[in-house]
Design a protein around this motif. Structure first.
Motif, PDB file in Angstrom:
ATOM      1  N   GLU A  49       2.976  -5.045  -3.669  1.00 40.62           N
ATOM      2  CA  GLU A  49       1.325  -4.544  -3.647  1.00 40.62           C
ATOM      3  C   GLU A  49       0.856  -6.228  -2.910  1.00 40.62           C
ATOM      4  OE1 GLU A  49      -2.260  -3.911  -6.077  1.00 40.62           O
ATOM      5  OE2 GLU A  49      -0.067  -3.150  -7.234  1.00 40.62           O
ATOM      6  N   GLU A  52       0.637  -6.479  -0.069  1.00 35.03           N
ATOM      7  CA  GLU A  52      -0.249  -6.366   0.896  1.00 35.03           C
ATOM      8  C   GLU A  52      -1.485  -6.778   0.588  1.00 35.03           C
ATOM      9  OE1 GLU A  52      -2.452  -2.064  -0.691  1.00 35.03           O
ATOM     10  OE2 GLU A  52      -1.183  -1.815  -0.085  1.00 35.03           O
ATOM     11  N   ALA A  53      -1.947  -7.572  -0.156  1.00 35.30           N
ATOM     12  CA  ALA A  53      -2.788  -8.729  -0.903  1.00 35.30           C
ATOM     13  C   ALA A  53      -3.138  -9.609   0.212  1.00 35.30           C
ATOM     14  CB  ALA A  53      -2.717  -9.000  -1.920  1.00 35.30           C
ATOM     15  N   GLU A  56      -3.991  -8.921   3.907  1.00 35.98           N
ATOM     16  CA  GLU A  56      -5.638  -7.916   4.094  1.00 35.98           C
ATOM     17  C   GLU A  56      -6.644  -9.750   3.695  1.00 35.98           C
ATOM     18  OE1 GLU A  56      -5.636  -5.994   0.087  1.00 35.98           O
ATOM     19  OE2 GLU A  56      -4.694  -4.219   1.507  1.00 35.98           O
ATOM     20  N   ASP A  58      -7.214 -11.282   0.548  1.00 43.17           N
ATOM     21  CA  ASP A  58      -8.261 -10.830  -0.279  1.00 43.17           C
ATOM     22  C   ASP A  58      -7.166 -11.203  -1.100  1.00 43.17           C
ATOM     23  OD1 ASP A  58      -9.374  -9.448  -2.319  1.00 43.17           O
ATOM     24  OD2 ASP A  58      -8.939  -7.526  -1.257  1.00 43.17           O
ATOM     25  N   HIS A  61      -7.882  -9.067  -5.045  1.00 43.02           N
ATOM     26  CA  HIS A  61      -6.599  -8.112  -4.835  1.00 43.02           C
ATOM     27  C   HIS A  61      -4.541  -9.314  -4.959  1.00 43.02           C
ATOM     28  CE1 HIS A  61      -3.814  -5.023  -2.604  1.00 43.02           C
ATOM     29  NE2 HIS A  61      -3.369  -4.961  -3.697  1.00 43.02           N
ATOM     30  N   LEU A  62      -5.222 -10.271  -4.335  1.00 46.11           N
ATOM     31  CA  LEU A  62      -3.695 -11.060  -4.462  1.00 46.11           C
ATOM     32  C   LEU A  62      -3.609 -11.734  -6.053  1.00 46.11           C
ATOM     33  CD1 LEU A  62      -0.974 -12.903  -3.895  1.00 46.11           C
ATOM     34  CD2 LEU A  62      -2.699 -14.369  -2.630  1.00 46.11           C
ATOM     35  N   ALA A  65      -2.279  -8.709  -8.067  1.00 43.62           N
ATOM     36  CA  ALA A  65      -0.719  -8.387  -7.609  1.00 43.62           C
ATOM     37  C   ALA A  65       0.123  -9.741  -8.209  1.00 43.62           C
ATOM     38  CB  ALA A  65      -1.099  -8.343  -6.513  1.00 43.62           C
TER      39      ALA A  65
END
Length: 103
Positions: A49, A52-53, A56, A58, A61-62, A65
Motif C-alpha cells: 500500500e 502504491e501511494a 500515485e 499521494d 495516502h502515503l 500507509a
C-alpha cells in the motif's frame, strides 16, 4: 477493556505503549493471539500500500500507509520482546547505527 488517554498528538512511545496494553491480559483478545506468522500478510499488504501511494504521488495516502507499516513494525517488535528474542530498543539501536555509518 483497555482505556487510552485522549491526546491532541501521539508519539512513537505512545504507539509502543498502546501495543503493549493491547497485548497484555485484559487487552484486545485478537491482538494477544497474533503471531509473526499470522500477521505476515498484513505486513506485506501495508508495504504494498505504501508503494502504491508513492506511485500515485499521494502524500495523504502515503502518510496513512507509512503509519500502518509502523504499526506492523511495532506489533512484530512487541511480539519479539514478549518472546524474549530482542527488545524494540535493540531494533532502534541497530537501525540508527546502520544509518549513522552508511555514508
Amino acid at each position: 477493556m483497555v482505556n487510552f488517554q485522549s491526546m491532541e498528538r501521539y508519539s512513537f512511545q505512545d504507539l509502543n505503549r498502546i501495543m503493549a496494553l493491547l497485548r497484555q491480559p485484559g487487552g484486545c483478545p485478537w491482538d494477544r493471539e497474533q503471531t509473526h506468522e499470522s500477521i505476515r500478510r498484513n505486513t506485506l499488504a501495508e508495504a504494498y500500500e505504501a508503494v502504491e501511494a508513492i506511485d500515485e504521488k499521494d502524500p495523504g495516502h502515503l502518510q496513512e500507509a507509512l503509519g500502518d507499516m509502523l504499526l506492523q513494525v511495532v506489533f512484530h517488535a512487541r511480539m519479539a520482546a514478549a518472546a524474549g528474542l530482542f527488545p524494540l530498543t535493540d531494533e532502534l539501536d541497530g537501525v540508527c547505527t546502520k544509518r549513522a555509518f552508511a555514508h
